[in-house]
Design a protein around this motif. Structure first.
Motif, PDB file in Angstrom:
ATOM      1  N   ALA A  37       0.830  -1.206   0.000  1.00  0.00           N
ATOM      2  CA  ALA A  37       0.000   0.000   0.000  1.00  0.00           C
ATOM      3  C   ALA A  37       0.863   1.253   0.000  1.00  0.00           C
ATOM      4  N   ALA A  38       1.986   1.186   0.745  1.00  0.00           N
ATOM      5  CA  ALA A  38       2.903   2.330   0.775  1.00  0.00           C
ATOM      6  C   ALA A  38       3.516   2.571  -0.601  1.00  0.00           C
ATOM      7  N   LEU A  39       3.948   1.476  -1.244  1.00  0.00           N
ATOM      8  CA  LEU A  39       4.529   1.621  -2.588  1.00  0.00           C
ATOM      9  C   LEU A  39       3.480   2.111  -3.587  1.00  0.00           C
ATOM     10  N   LEU A  40       2.265   1.617  -3.442  1.00  0.00           N
ATOM     11  CA  LEU A  40       1.205   2.026  -4.352  1.00  0.00           C
ATOM     12  C   LEU A  40       0.913   3.515  -4.226  1.00  0.00           C
ATOM     13  N   SER A  41       1.047   4.021  -2.990  1.00  0.00           N
ATOM     14  CA  SER A  41       0.792   5.447  -2.794  1.00  0.00           C
ATOM     15  C   SER A  41       1.785   6.314  -3.567  1.00  0.00           C
ATOM     16  N   LEU A  42       2.963   5.761  -3.885  1.00  0.00           N
ATOM     17  CA  LEU A  42       3.971   6.524  -4.637  1.00  0.00           C
ATOM     18  C   LEU A  42       3.587   6.689  -6.103  1.00  0.00           C
ATOM     19  N   SER A  43       2.529   5.979  -6.525  1.00  0.00           N
ATOM     20  CA  SER A  43       2.092   6.135  -7.916  1.00  0.00           C
ATOM     21  C   SER A  43       1.642   7.554  -8.208  1.00  0.00           C
ATOM     22  N   VAL A  44       1.392   8.339  -7.159  1.00  0.00           N
ATOM     23  CA  VAL A  44       0.979   9.723  -7.365  1.00  0.00           C
ATOM     24  C   VAL A  44       2.121  10.576  -7.896  1.00  0.00           C
ATOM     25  N   LEU A  45       3.378  10.144  -7.666  1.00  0.00           N
ATOM     26  CA  LEU A  45       4.540  10.946  -8.100  1.00  0.00           C
ATOM     27  C   LEU A  45       4.563  11.152  -9.613  1.00  0.00           C
ATOM     28  N   LEU A  48       1.632  13.459 -10.754  1.00  0.00           N
ATOM     29  CA  LEU A  48       1.844  14.884 -10.516  1.00  0.00           C
ATOM     30  C   LEU A  48       2.869  15.457 -11.499  1.00  0.00           C
ATOM     31  N   TRP A  49       3.896  14.671 -11.795  1.00  0.00           N
ATOM     32  CA  TRP A  49       4.898  15.140 -12.760  1.00  0.00           C
ATOM     33  C   TRP A  49       4.281  15.319 -14.140  1.00  0.00           C
ATOM     34  N   LEU A  50       3.391  14.388 -14.524  1.00  0.00           N
ATOM     35  CA  LEU A  50       2.729  14.488 -15.819  1.00  0.00           C
ATOM     36  C   LEU A  50       1.760  15.666 -15.861  1.00  0.00           C
ATOM     37  N   VAL A  51       1.052  15.918 -14.747  1.00  0.00           N
ATOM     38  CA  VAL A  51       0.169  17.083 -14.686  1.00  0.00           C
ATOM     39  C   VAL A  51       0.974  18.367 -14.880  1.00  0.00           C
ATOM     40  N   ARG A  52       2.110  18.445 -14.222  1.00  0.00           N
ATOM     41  CA  ARG A  52       2.979  19.628 -14.376  1.00  0.00           C
ATOM     42  C   ARG A  52       3.457  19.757 -15.818  1.00  0.00           C
ATOM     43  N   LEU A  53       3.773  18.603 -16.435  1.00  0.00           N
ATOM     44  CA  LEU A  53       4.263  18.614 -17.813  1.00  0.00           C
ATOM     45  C   LEU A  53       3.200  19.145 -18.780  1.00  0.00           C
ATOM     46  N   VAL A  54       1.947  18.823 -18.520  1.00  0.00           N
ATOM     47  CA  VAL A  54       0.863  19.296 -19.378  1.00  0.00           C
ATOM     48  C   VAL A  54       0.796  20.822 -19.386  1.00  0.00           C
ATOM     49  N   PHE A  55       0.837  21.426 -18.189  1.00  0.00           N
ATOM     50  CA  PHE A  55       0.619  22.869 -18.108  1.00  0.00           C
ATOM     51  C   PHE A  55       1.884  23.694 -18.342  1.00  0.00           C
ATOM     52  N   LEU A  66       2.351  15.419 -27.302  1.00  0.00           N
ATOM     53  CA  LEU A  66       2.757  15.267 -25.905  1.00  0.00           C
ATOM     54  C   LEU A  66       1.532  15.222 -25.000  1.00  0.00           C
ATOM     55  N   LEU A  67       0.523  16.016 -25.348  1.00  0.00           N
ATOM     56  CA  LEU A  67      -0.699  16.034 -24.538  1.00  0.00           C
ATOM     57  C   LEU A  67      -1.374  14.665 -24.523  1.00  0.00           C
ATOM     58  N   PHE A  68      -1.452  14.020 -25.694  1.00  0.00           N
ATOM     59  CA  PHE A  68      -2.054  12.685 -25.760  1.00  0.00           C
ATOM     60  C   PHE A  68      -1.179  11.643 -25.041  1.00  0.00           C
ATOM     61  N   ALA A  72      -2.447   9.395 -21.984  1.00  0.00           N
ATOM     62  CA  ALA A  72      -2.362   7.934 -22.014  1.00  0.00           C
ATOM     63  C   ALA A  72      -1.549   7.412 -20.838  1.00  0.00           C
ATOM     64  N   GLY A  73      -0.486   8.136 -20.493  1.00  0.00           N
ATOM     65  CA  GLY A  73       0.350   7.719 -19.358  1.00  0.00           C
ATOM     66  C   GLY A  73      -0.428   7.724 -18.054  1.00  0.00           C
ATOM     67  N   ILE A  74      -1.226   8.786 -17.844  1.00  0.00           N
ATOM     68  CA  ILE A  74      -2.025   8.864 -16.612  1.00  0.00           C
ATOM     69  C   ILE A  74      -3.050   7.736 -16.561  1.00  0.00           C
ATOM     70  N   VAL A  75      -3.683   7.440 -17.720  1.00  0.00           N
ATOM     71  CA  VAL A  75      -4.667   6.351 -17.777  1.00  0.00           C
ATOM     72  C   VAL A  75      -4.019   5.012 -17.461  1.00  0.00           C
ATOM     73  N   LEU A  76      -2.837   4.754 -18.025  1.00  0.00           N
ATOM     74  CA  LEU A  76      -2.149   3.485 -17.775  1.00  0.00           C
ATOM     75  C   LEU A  76      -1.757   3.351 -16.305  1.00  0.00           C
ATOM     76  N   ILE A  77      -1.266   4.460 -15.745  1.00  0.00           N
ATOM     77  CA  ILE A  77      -0.908   4.420 -14.320  1.00  0.00           C
ATOM     78  C   ILE A  77      -2.153   4.110 -13.479  1.00  0.00           C
ATOM     79  N   ARG A  78      -3.256   4.751 -13.846  1.00  0.00           N
ATOM     80  CA  ARG A  78      -4.501   4.537 -13.100  1.00  0.00           C
ATOM     81  C   ARG A  78      -4.969   3.087 -13.200  1.00  0.00           C
ATOM     82  N   LEU A  79      -4.902   2.514 -14.406  1.00  0.00           N
ATOM     83  CA  LEU A  79      -5.316   1.120 -14.583  1.00  0.00           C
ATOM     84  C   LEU A  79      -4.423   0.175 -13.787  1.00  0.00           C
ATOM     85  N   ALA A  80      -3.110   0.453 -13.788  1.00  0.00           N
ATOM     86  CA  ALA A  80      -2.178  -0.385 -13.016  1.00  0.00           C
ATOM     87  C   ALA A  80      -2.492  -0.310 -11.529  1.00  0.00           C
ATOM     88  N   VAL A  81      -2.792   0.898 -11.053  1.00  0.00           N
ATOM     89  CA  VAL A  81      -3.119   1.080  -9.639  1.00  0.00           C
ATOM     90  C   VAL A  81      -4.397   0.310  -9.291  1.00  0.00           C
TER      91      VAL A  81
END
Length: 577
Positions: A37-45, A48-55, A66-68, A72-81
């Motif tokens: 659970a602790a390691l899974l919580s690090l998936s937010v890192l 957040l980096w991708l959100v910053r990259l967008v803006f 890059l936007l797409f 896609a990266g955020i979706v894949l991370i979410r599915l893995a989580v």
């Protein structure tokens, strides 16, 4: 599982100490779950980096590709989580269910380990409600705590660390909210605990009331008391409704207090974060990433806050279960010795009772194998207590009970009782077929043995006359049968094991003396005639036995024997192998 966890909790009266020992076999699995659970919580890192990259890059540079990719990266991370979370949830549910299973097994075991006197101190309906309801509440809360609250705690720590890297100043502002959040939670938790306790008490009263209505409907109708009883139960319903509303209000206040504090924190972040961007200390991407992370942190802390209210509720359940089945200082026998029981029993100097209310005082009694003995006495003289003493259901406060020279303390009294047939005043019927009631304790007995026992007890003829014979359904407590019919089926049930001893408690309550005499004669004709002990207030049973004792003022006195009669010739008749 050992009953020690229950004993420890009952003595200490600390919430959750009752349950923690049941989690101990799963320590490794729970630690691995916490680590995952602790390691899974690090998936937010990376999110957040991708959100910053967008803006900071994709939008300002109009980089659609890059936007797409970021999306896609955020979706894949979410599915893995989601996949990992489901796997962890399945594992932790298995561990919690196993722990709750152990708790419930110990609770049921404690019931059988307790004395009848100890059980009588608890109302049966309340006892049932607490074992079922409180253990279920513990199950639900523990699942929520380990499946949701624990990951939320780690997520909060991870998010806090990330936000600290982005902007220590904004984190400091967030940190100023924490004392207010803690104070609000502490304040509202008190109300939650109080109102949950009131609601649980009201629910127990409602449950008990419904049970009373169902069980005592004949008494209520016979007394013409329906209107008053309905008014009494409706009062319980109104109290349940009012306390339920108050508990819901307390939970709502608890939740809104948390939301108000965290909402203020969000506004503070927005204002001061905007100032940081205006002053060039943060980029728009960093601010939005920070704000997104703070929103996630808010959600995680809200999960922890809601979980704390549930944990308060479950703590009350722990207290009730800890208090429910305290170890009885006069617990029933715990020996393991096995003997080839011959039907003989002996009491030596047996006493039972209380200083202000002695029940049995210094009883000496020896019953030889194959003897027929009657113990008579007025109602309330202690006959049933003496019967329970012979069965090993009650331990004497002084003296010794033996069989074949072996003290009951050394014996497996449950195994001993399997060689004793008992016909109690209350025949012990449950909802089911005549056959299931007759064969309770002997589910695999052959059909011919069932019929032989029923015939010997004088039950076969009226059973076959029922609409479905042995498959006829009878109600709880045998409500569809007469008292005499219930008694004869109970006698047949006692005979199925070819017992070495038979104990009849007040047999003439439902059978006339002639019927009891015919049964005694039939039993005497058996090749291996069992020891028979008649416990009764009816002096007419004296002619049916070899010896009679009267129980008066807690003491046994020999009653002169009746005129002797020739013993019947034995015939070969076996009830069970």
């Amino acid at each position: 599982m050992s009953a020690d966890p229950l004993q420890h909790a009952a003595a200490e009266r600390r919430p959750w100490q009752l349950f923690l020992p049941y989690l101990r076999p799963h320590r490794t699995g729970l630690l691995l779950h916490a680590a995952a659970a602790a390691l899974l919580s690090l998936s937010v890192l990376p999110v957040l980096w991708l959100v910053r990259l967008v803006f900071d890059r994709a939008i300002p540079q109009l980089d659609i590709g890059l936007l797409f990719i970021v999306g896609a990266g955020i979706v894949l991370i979410r599915l893995a989580v989601i996949g990992v979370s489901l796997f962890l949830r399945r594992r932790v549910v298995h561990m919690i269910k196993s722990a709750v299973l152990g708790l419930r097994e110990d609770l049921l075991s404690r019931i059988y380990a307790n004395t009848r006197e100890g059980l009588s101190r608890n109302e049966i309906d309340r006892l049932q409600n607490r074992i079922v309801q409180e253990s279920e509440r513990i199950d639900v809360v523990c699942n929520g705590a380990l499946s949701n609250v624990l990951p939320a705690v780690f997520s909060s720590l991870a998010l806090f660390t990330v936000l600290l890297i982005y902007s220590p100043l904004l984190v400091l502002l967030v940190a100023l909210v924490v004392p207010a959040l803690w104070g609000a939670a502490r304040l509202t938790n008190r109300g939650v605990r109080r109102d949950v306790a009131h609601f649980q008490a009201a629910f127990e009263a409602f449950n008990k009331g419904v049970s009373f209505v169902l069980r005592q409907i004949d008494l209520t109708r016979a007394q013409g008391y329906e209107r008053e009883e309905l008014a009494r139960q409706k009062a319980h319903l109104r109290r349940l409704t009012e306390d339920g509303e108050q508990m819901s209000w307390s939970f709502a206040v608890h939740g809104q207090m948390q939301s108000a504090v965290t909402g203020v924190a969000g506004i503070v972040l927005l204002v001061f974060g905007g100032l940081q961007v205006a002053q060039g200390r943060l980029t728009i991407g960093e601010l939005l990433a920070f704000y997104f992370g703070a929103t996630l942190l808010n959600g995680a802390m809200s999960t922890v806050s809601r979980g704390s209210a549930d944990i308060v509720s479950a703590g009350l359940s722990m207290d009730k279960l800890g208090a429910l089945l305290e170890p009885d200082p006069r617990a029933v026998y715990t020996g393991s010795g096995l003997i080839d029981f011959d039907g003989g029993v002996e009491l030596e100097g047996v006493s039972f009772g209380y200083p202000e209310a002695p029940v049995l005082q210094g009883l000496d009694l020896k019953i030889a194998p194959g003897e027929r003995v009657a113990i008579i006495g007025a109602n309330g003289s202690g006959k049933t207590t003496l019967l329970q003493m012979l069965l090993g259901l009650v331990r004497p406060h002084a003296g010794m009970v033996r069989s074949g020279g072996h003290a009951y303390e050394t014996l497996d009294t449950s195994a001993l009782r399997r060689q004793i047939g008992v016909v109690m005043q209350q025949s012990g019927f449950f909802f089911g077929t005549v056959r299931s009631n007759l064969c309770y304790g002997n589910p695999d007995v052959p059909e011919d043995k069932v019929i032989a026992a029923a015939k010997l007890a004088g039950a076969h003829d009226f059973i076959t006359a029922l609409p479905l014979g042995y498959e006829t359904i009878v109600g709880d407590s045998g409500t569809t049968l007469s008292g005499g019919e219930c008694q004869r089926i109970a006698i047949a049930r006692a005979l199925l094991r070819s017992p070495r001893a038979l104990i009849f408690d007040e047999p003439t309550n439902h059978l006339d003396v002639q019927a009891v005499a015919e049964l005694m004669q039939a039993l005497a004709r058996l090749k291996d005639s069992p020891t028979i002990i008649l416990v009764s207030h009816d002096t007419r049973v004296l002619d049916l036995v070899h010896r009679t004792y009267e129980l008066r003022d807690g003491r046994l006195a020999r009653v002169p024997p009746p005129a002797a009669e020739p013993a019947p010739a034995p015939v070969a008749l076996h009830i069970a192998a």
